[in-house]
Design an enzyme around this catalytic site. Structure first.
Site, short mmCIF file in Angstrom:
data_model
loop_
_atom_site.label_atom_id
_atom_site.label_comp_id
_atom_site.label_asym_id
_atom_site.label_seq_id
_atom_site.Cartn_x
_atom_site.Cartn_y
_atom_site.Cartn_z
N ASP A 17 31.98 35.22 38.16
CA ASP A 17 33.23 35.96 38.04
C ASP A 17 34.28 35.08 37.38
O ASP A 17 34.60 33.99 37.88
CB ASP A 17 33.70 36.41 39.43
CG ASP A 17 34.96 37.26 39.35
OD1 ASP A 17 34.89 38.38 38.83
OD2 ASP A 17 36.02 36.80 39.81
N THR A 65 36.93 40.19 33.72
CA THR A 65 37.76 39.00 33.78
C THR A 65 37.23 37.88 32.89
O THR A 65 38.01 37.04 32.42
CB THR A 65 37.84 38.49 35.23
OG1 THR A 65 36.51 38.33 35.76
CG2 THR A 65 38.59 39.49 36.10
N THR A 66 35.93 37.86 32.66
CA THR A 66 35.37 36.88 31.73
C THR A 66 35.54 37.32 30.29
O THR A 66 35.89 36.51 29.41
CB THR A 66 33.87 36.66 32.04
OG1 THR A 66 33.71 36.33 33.42
CG2 THR A 66 33.30 35.55 31.19
N ASP A 115 34.28 44.11 42.83
CA ASP A 115 34.21 44.53 41.43
C ASP A 115 33.73 45.97 41.30
O ASP A 115 34.24 46.75 40.49
CB ASP A 115 33.29 43.60 40.64
CG ASP A 115 33.92 42.23 40.42
OD1 ASP A 115 35.12 42.09 40.72
OD2 ASP A 115 33.21 41.31 39.97
#
Length: 512
Positions: free
Chosen positions: A17, A50-51, A330
């Site tokens: 994450d 998020t990445t 998530d």
């Protein structure tokens, strides 16, 4: 790929994450901190991607470097990126297809896609329905425009495996029952108190010294009557399950026989109060955390009653439980995105390749430097499918080239199939993601890059302090010398702060 992170205390975290990885990194450069905040913003807005948002921002910054080397002004680059962003959002919206919250199969596919890249991906068949059910139970699908994830409590419990995770329509407490003999209560009437069931305490800390046993008995009788009155009032309401908030004061209530002194310290629940509650058949659960009070109030209907559920996460060790919690979070955020914006697009790098192709066509309609900047923006979008192909063990160059050719032929939903190790129609493989995730990632990454692009210098405050120290160094040396001289010779008169003057006039300094 996953990352293993070890902090200063030796605690280890295994995750992929992006927000979790960046949050635990010690970042010093201010521009790098902006990327960390970018990942946090994406986590708050969409909960997923998020990445990807950091990768897109890094690729855009690389494109900016090449444009600046060509002599293009940062303002022109920034304005062109804004135009490309607006056009990109329009392209993504055209690619999307609407979805209804009543379509359970589509919701499950979206949650499963978000879990496929996690450590617990093999349990997606269990966690995906659990996440969908949890969100659907706390909202009204017909009128809901968002989801308050605080209504879904995740309780971590060590022991068992991920297969033992379950969804509970109600409240799950990790605290044990305080009194003995009562293990089950049916038709419970729950009471929640935020005051202490113990002897009263004054505002100021004090000690009561009792020298007579008669006075000591009187104090104990008064305490007994006070606590019994409180317990009777609780019982009068019909309460048969009592939840007591955790006290911030240290529990200490004892009698010192050596000095005949009674020391009173307030406790959330005294032994005497527990005895009375046990006699009245009231189940007691104490040490309720303060952050859980709002959740309990909502589920019990004390204030603003609403729907709440609890997900119990189990695992064989702490690392597995924490990663399972992040994965479920998530998945919940993905369903929340579909509630906020009810549209889906294909995954597997298909949106980014389509963006690159369409923005390249759009750049040909522009003139001047804007055309170069929008083209650079389009080329930066290919970093997502290239990274995805590399992580899947494929050749990035040949994979992206073939993917670009397939999209040029009109196959908008063609993406990288990680399972089969090739390119296929991603919608047929049920690899989908919410439109809000891609739009949010593109918007936040572009805004961050534009903010960095407008910075022409980094002004550090401590640099000014160093300059001041260098300029003031002779004066500071003189002051330090004078202080040291006065400190070692306290019996002489105060000298003038000048070394040369002192050397020439040593004889004038006489002792008093």
């Amino acid at each position: 790929m996953d990352k293993m992170i070890q902090d200063g205390k030796g605690d280890v975290t295994i995750t992929n994450d992006g927000a979790t990885i960046l949050k635990q990194m010690q970042v010093l450069h201010p521009a790098a901190r902006m990327l960390v905040e970018l990942s946090k913003a994406q986590d708050i807005e969409a909960g997923d991607g998020t990445t990807s948002v950091v990768i897109i921002a890094g690729s855009l910054l690389d494109s900016c470097t090449k444009l600046l080397q060509k002599g293009i002004h940062p303002t022109i680059i920034s304005e062109s990126f804004q135009k490309a962003l607006e056009k990109g959002i329009e392209i993504l919206t055209d690619m999307s297809r609407p979805v209804e919250l009543s379509d359970r199969e589509t919701l499950l596919n979206s949650a499963t896609t978000s879990l496929n890249s996690k450590v617990v991906s093999q349990y997606s068949s269990l966690l995906s329905p659990m996440s969908v059910n949890a969100v659907m139970k706390v909202i009204d699908p017909a009128t809901a425009t968002s989801v308050d994830l605080r209504d879904i409590k995740i309780v971590k419990k060590l022991g068992g495996t991920i297969d033992d995770c379950e969804l509970v329509e109600g409240l799950v407490l990790t605290q044990k029952v305080a009194n003995s003999g009562i293990t089950r209560v049916e038709k419970a009437k729950i009471g929640l108190i935020q005051f202490c069931l113990s002897a009263p305490k004054t505002d100021m800390d004090n000690q009561i010294v009792v020298s007579d046993y008669v006075q000591m008995d009187r104090v104990l009788r008064e305490e007994r009557a006070y606590i019994l009155n409180l317990v009777k009032q609780i019982k009068k309401t019909g309460c048969n399950v009592l939840l007591i908030q955790k006290s911030i004061l240290r529990p200490r209530s004892y009698i010192s026989n050596k000095w005949n002194a009674l020391f009173l310290k307030r406790d959330a629940l005294s032994d005497l109060a527990l005895h009375f509650l046990n006699k009245m058949k009231i189940m007691v659960v104490k040490d309720i955390e303060r952050e859980d009070i709002e959740f309990i109030c909502k589920i019990t209907g004390c204030t603003s009653p609403g729907k709440t559920v609890t997900i119990v996460v189990r695992g064989s060790n702490k690392l597995v439980i924490e990663e399972a919690e992040r994965s479920i979070h998530d998945a919940l955020c993905v369903i929340r995105c579909l509630v906020k914006k009810r549209a889906l697009i294909a995954g597997g790098g298909a949106p980014e390749i389509e963006l690159a192709l369409r923005l390249t066509e759009y750049s040909r309609t522009l003139s001047g430097m804007e055309s170069y900047c929008v083209r650079a923006f389009a080329d930066a979008m290919e970093v997502i499918p290239s990274t995805l192909a590399e992580n899947a063990g494929l050749n990035p160059i040949s994979t992206v080239t073939e993917l670009r050719n397939r999209h040029a032929q009109g196959e908008k939903t063609t993406g990288i199939n990680v399972r089969k190790g090739g390119i296929s129609n991603i919608l047929e493989e049920l690899v989908v993601q919410p439109l809000l995730v891609s739009v949010s990632a593109l918007t936040l990454a572009t805004e961050t890059v534009r903010s960095i692009l407008k910075i022409d210098d980094v002004a550090q405050v401590f640099m000014a302090t160093d300059c001041l120290w260098i300029k003031a160094k002779p004066l500071m040396w003189t002051i330090n010398w004078a202080y040291a001289f006065w400190y070692t010779q306290p019996t002489i008169s105060w000298p003038v702060f000048h070394k040369e003057y002192y050397e020439n006039n040593k004889s004038s300094f006489v002792k008093k």
